[in-house]
Motif scaffolding. Structure first.
Motif, PDB file in Angstrom:
ATOM      1  N   THR A  57      13.486 -40.627 -18.478  1.00  0.00           N
ATOM      2  CA  THR A  57      14.936 -40.785 -18.313  1.00  0.00           C
ATOM      3  C   THR A  57      15.438 -40.118 -17.037  1.00  0.00           C
ATOM      4  OG1 THR A  57      15.139 -38.874 -19.795  1.00  0.00           O
ATOM      5  CG2 THR A  57      15.485 -41.064 -20.753  1.00  0.00           C
ATOM      6  N   VAL A  63      19.535 -41.748 -20.657  1.00  0.00           N
ATOM      7  CA  VAL A  63      19.682 -40.576 -21.537  1.00  0.00           C
ATOM      8  C   VAL A  63      20.668 -40.892 -22.656  1.00  0.00           C
ATOM      9  CG1 VAL A  63      20.469 -38.184 -21.690  1.00  0.00           C
ATOM     10  CG2 VAL A  63      19.126 -38.929 -19.710  1.00  0.00           C
ATOM     11  N   LYS A  76      17.974 -35.424 -18.996  1.00  0.00           N
ATOM     12  CA  LYS A  76      17.853 -36.188 -17.758  1.00  0.00           C
ATOM     13  C   LYS A  76      16.853 -35.473 -16.858  1.00  0.00           C
ATOM     14  CE  LYS A  76      20.733 -38.112 -14.020  1.00  0.00           C
ATOM     15  NZ  LYS A  76      20.133 -37.450 -12.833  1.00  0.00           N
ATOM     16  N   ASN A 200      26.258 -34.691 -14.893  1.00  0.00           N
ATOM     17  CA  ASN A 200      25.836 -36.101 -14.925  1.00  0.00           C
ATOM     18  C   ASN A 200      26.764 -37.020 -14.132  1.00  0.00           C
ATOM     19  OD1 ASN A 200      23.540 -35.675 -16.579  1.00  0.00           O
ATOM     20  ND2 ASN A 200      24.846 -35.569 -18.384  1.00  0.00           N
TER      21      ASN A 200
END
Length: 232
Positions: A57, A63, A76, A200
């Motif tokens: 991932t 993810v 991640k 993220n």
């Protein structure tokens, strides 16, 4: 090790980078970064390549999809960091070969690695402009002859995955596709600030820096819809 099929793309759920590195060391497969775009646009050929190997991932979309499947601890794992984790763990005990980027970039990468990891055993390297069947065959012959333990290939998808598979058929090793990671490593390409990466939002930072990526980022919306309705 937990893994899930997302649109036919088998993606592993790792709780730590060390778990991925341990599996790679045991299996001696290619490590392939999985993101929303690769899942959404999967073809019979790309599925075959990924599913023979270890899809991890790399993208926040992948993810999120695994967490929706119940694997809440999935993390991640950015490929541009993973290859350096691998070097940090194995630079005193394993041998390496590097392929990718422009000539000046790969040379700068080798020089920086030798400074940062004294004694690292780099058996050889070449740029990523493998433009003919003859050049590809010579590269595979070199890998087969030198027998490196770990091979990094930075040529972009799907070219790097295809050539790694060819190499794997002639010499068993840990392979990792790196895209533009050598340029990031030597400072030619700027990554998102750490706070963006941590939250993220690296995809958003790239979009701000490169608005032309909007067409690619639309894939995230399509991918999210497919995950929500249970198609993946």
């Amino acid at each position: 090790m937990n893994k899930v099929s997302l649109n036919g793309v088998i993606t592993y759920s790792f709780n730590s980078r060390s778990d991925l590195i341990e599996l790679a060391s045991q299996k001696k497969k290619s490590l392939i970064a999985i993101n929303a775009e690769k899942i959404l646009n999967a073809t019979e050929q790309s599925r075959s390549l990924i599913n023979k190997n270890i899809g991890y991932t790399d993208g926040v979309g992948a993810v999120w999809a695994l967490k929706r499947k119940g694997f809440k601890e999935t993390i991640k794992i950015p490929g541009c960091e993973l290859w350096l984790d691998i070097i940090t763990k194995f630079h005193e005990s394993r041998s390496f070969y590097l392929v990718g980027a422009k000539e000046e970039v790969i040379v700068a990468t080798i020089e920086k690695l030798q400074r940062e990891y004294p004694g690292i055993n780099i058996l050889g390297y070449r740029n990523g402009y493998v433009q003919s069947i003859d050049e590809q065959e010579k590269l595979i012959e070199t890998i087969t002859k030198l027998k490196p333990d770990i091979v990094f290939v930075a040529m972009g998808s799907p070219k790097q995955e295809l050539i790694m598979q060819e190499m794997q058929e002639h010499h068993s090793a840990i392979y990792q596709g790196l895209g533009g990671s050598f340029d990031v490593y030597v400072g030619n390409v700027e990554r998102a600030p750490k706070s963006w990466v941590k939250n993220n939002l690296e995809w958003a930072y790239r979009l701000i820096k490169q608005p032309r990526r909007i067409k690619r980022q639309i894939h995230l919306v399509r991918f999210a819809f497919n995950v929500i309705i249970g198609r993946y």
